[in-house]
Motif scaffolding. Sequence first.
Motif, PDB file in Angstrom:
ATOM      1  N   ARG A 141      -3.427  26.531  -3.570  1.00 34.44           N
ATOM      2  CA  ARG A 141      -2.027  26.769  -3.224  1.00 34.44           C
ATOM      3  C   ARG A 141      -1.156  25.526  -3.335  1.00 34.44           C
ATOM      4  N   LEU A 142      -1.793  24.351  -3.316  1.00 33.09           N
ATOM      5  CA  LEU A 142      -1.053  23.093  -3.278  1.00 33.09           C
ATOM      6  C   LEU A 142      -1.499  22.173  -4.406  1.00 33.09           C
ATOM      7  N   ALA A 143      -0.564  21.394  -4.923  1.00 31.87           N
ATOM      8  CA  ALA A 143      -0.858  20.370  -5.926  1.00 31.87           C
ATOM      9  C   ALA A 143      -0.957  19.010  -5.236  1.00 31.87           C
ATOM     10  N   PRO A 144      -1.867  18.141  -5.671  1.00 22.37           N
ATOM     11  CA  PRO A 144      -1.983  16.829  -5.032  1.00 22.37           C
ATOM     12  C   PRO A 144      -0.820  15.921  -5.390  1.00 22.37           C
ATOM     13  N   GLY A 145      -0.530  14.993  -4.501  1.00 24.97           N
ATOM     14  CA  GLY A 145       0.484  13.988  -4.785  1.00 24.97           C
ATOM     15  C   GLY A 145      -0.042  12.924  -5.730  1.00 24.97           C
ATOM     16  N   PRO A 146       0.840  12.130  -6.311  1.00 27.95           N
ATOM     17  CA  PRO A 146       0.414  11.090  -7.258  1.00 27.95           C
ATOM     18  C   PRO A 146      -0.353   9.971  -6.567  1.00 27.95           C
ATOM     19  N   LEU A 147      -1.436   9.545  -7.191  1.00 29.75           N
ATOM     20  CA  LEU A 147      -2.270   8.496  -6.605  1.00 29.75           C
ATOM     21  C   LEU A 147      -1.559   7.154  -6.533  1.00 29.75           C
ATOM     22  N   ASP A 148      -0.660   6.913  -7.470  1.00 25.15           N
ATOM     23  CA  ASP A 148      -0.029   5.593  -7.567  1.00 25.15           C
ATOM     24  C   ASP A 148       1.329   5.532  -6.877  1.00 25.15           C
ATOM     25  N   ALA A 149       1.682   6.553  -6.098  1.00 23.40           N
ATOM     26  CA  ALA A 149       2.953   6.505  -5.369  1.00 23.40           C
ATOM     27  C   ALA A 149       2.907   5.370  -4.351  1.00 23.40           C
ATOM     28  N   PRO A 150       4.027   4.664  -4.145  1.00 27.53           N
ATOM     29  CA  PRO A 150       4.029   3.584  -3.153  1.00 27.53           C
ATOM     30  C   PRO A 150       3.684   4.118  -1.775  1.00 27.53           C
ATOM     31  N   PRO A 151       2.943   3.358  -0.973  1.00 30.02           N
ATOM     32  CA  PRO A 151       2.643   3.797   0.393  1.00 30.02           C
ATOM     33  C   PRO A 151       3.932   4.009   1.187  1.00 30.02           C
ATOM     34  N   LEU A 152       3.931   5.022   2.041  1.00 25.97           N
ATOM     35  CA  LEU A 152       5.098   5.294   2.879  1.00 25.97           C
ATOM     36  C   LEU A 152       4.943   4.556   4.204  1.00 25.97           C
ATOM     37  N   VAL A 153       5.771   3.550   4.401  1.00 23.63           N
ATOM     38  CA  VAL A 153       5.761   2.752   5.625  1.00 23.63           C
ATOM     39  C   VAL A 153       7.184   2.711   6.167  1.00 23.63           C
ATOM     40  N   LEU A 154       7.336   3.109   7.423  1.00 23.84           N
ATOM     41  CA  LEU A 154       8.638   3.239   8.063  1.00 23.84           C
ATOM     42  C   LEU A 154       8.778   2.181   9.153  1.00 23.84           C
ATOM     43  N   ASP A 155       9.867   1.411   9.102  1.00 22.67           N
ATOM     44  CA  ASP A 155      10.160   0.420  10.135  1.00 22.67           C
ATOM     45  C   ASP A 155      10.883   1.086  11.299  1.00 22.67           C
ATOM     46  N   VAL A 156      10.328   0.927  12.501  1.00 24.78           N
ATOM     47  CA  VAL A 156      10.942   1.472  13.708  1.00 24.78           C
ATOM     48  C   VAL A 156      10.872   0.420  14.806  1.00 24.78           C
ATOM     49  N   ALA A 157      12.023  -0.089  15.193  1.00 25.58           N
ATOM     50  CA  ALA A 157      12.124  -1.019  16.321  1.00 25.58           C
ATOM     51  C   ALA A 157      11.176  -2.210  16.203  1.00 25.58           C
ATOM     52  N   GLY A 158      10.956  -2.674  14.978  1.00 27.58           N
ATOM     53  CA  GLY A 158      10.154  -3.875  14.768  1.00 27.58           C
ATOM     54  C   GLY A 158       8.694  -3.633  14.505  1.00 27.58           C
ATOM     55  N   LEU A 159       8.214  -2.392  14.620  1.00 27.62           N
ATOM     56  CA  LEU A 159       6.863  -2.047  14.206  1.00 27.62           C
ATOM     57  C   LEU A 159       6.923  -1.243  12.915  1.00 27.62           C
ATOM     58  N   ARG A 160       5.846  -1.311  12.132  1.00 31.50           N
ATOM     59  CA  ARG A 160       5.798  -0.604  10.859  1.00 31.50           C
ATOM     60  C   ARG A 160       4.763   0.514  10.949  1.00 31.50           C
ATOM     61  N   PHE A 161       5.234   1.733  10.650  1.00 28.94           N
ATOM     62  CA  PHE A 161       4.428   2.941  10.787  1.00 28.94           C
ATOM     63  C   PHE A 161       4.056   3.455   9.404  1.00 28.94           C
ATOM     64  N   GLY A 162       2.764   3.462   9.087  1.00 26.54           N
ATOM     65  CA  GLY A 162       2.278   3.964   7.812  1.00 26.54           C
ATOM     66  C   GLY A 162       1.853   5.414   7.933  1.00 26.54           C
ATOM     67  N   VAL A 163       2.176   6.220   6.915  1.00 32.97           N
ATOM     68  CA  VAL A 163       2.036   7.669   7.000  1.00 32.97           C
ATOM     69  C   VAL A 163       0.906   8.179   6.102  1.00 32.97           C
ATOM     70  N   LEU A 164       0.017   8.957   6.699  1.00 28.52           N
ATOM     71  CA  LEU A 164      -0.945   9.772   5.969  1.00 28.52           C
ATOM     72  C   LEU A 164      -1.004  11.124   6.673  1.00 28.52           C
TER      73      LEU A 164
END
Length: 281
Positions: A141-164
């Motif tokens: 039902r789903l297609a995989p995302g690209p392997l080489d996409a930049p990592p998603l990291v969000l800055d919040v109040a001085g900490l960095r949150f990485g998403v998986l």
Amino acid sequence: MSARPQPPQRPAVRVTVAQLEVGQDRHANLLAARDALRTAARARADLVVLPEYACAFDPRGVGVELAEPLDGPFVSALREDAAAHGLAVVAGTTVPGGEPGADGQPRAHNVVVAVDAGGQVAGVYRKVHLYDAFGHRESQRLAPGPLDAPPLVLDVAGLRFGVLTCYDLRFPESARRLVDAGADVLVVPAAWASGDLKAMHWRTLAVARAIENTAAVVAVGQAGRGVVGRSLVVGPDGVVGLELDDVPQVRTVDLDADELRSVRERNPSLAHRRYAVVPRG
């Protein structure tokens, strides 16, 4: 050349864990998500994390029939509320546009959307590891995302949150890639399927990802039929500071930035690495 200015770092960053029960009723799901954001705002949170498939979910499988575009009602409402409350949001959803499967049928993308406190989409992660395990076939039902996409990291109040998301938790290289990109905290929206040993796997893997990366882990599961719930927040030393059961709940915790620095000073294992993470292709 002067150093690039860094955002002010607070002694603690406040995170709301929204363990929601999600079904196929988009309107009801959106009301639950917006209520969680209001709860987070009342708690003066900096970030609220919703589970995987927070827009719509069917434990038998999610595909194009439950997908909606990023400019659709769900993400648009999250952006509006994020700006109104001044808090960042990380949420799982499903969007159309995936490559057709081997059978020629259309597929969607399982994505995690990061919205900043100004209501802007800060990034979108398309799930790389599809859940073709334990009797499930997410890739139908789903297609995989690209392997080489930049990592998603969000800055919040001085900490960095990485998403998986969800099944990615079983792949330590996914977490390590985010830490290499500067993540202090790993955020894992999930709809972790229930079954023999599955709740134990969920907890063990979240703790392992924290210890091996000296990073905090915010693992937010769905509650309800077919999933385990059991959201947890793990410190960078592997100590579980918050652990929920299997019913819908919204809870808020503080992440201590000084604790993170202290753990990484005492245990400099990240500096001792001898291997890099690269896509297999």
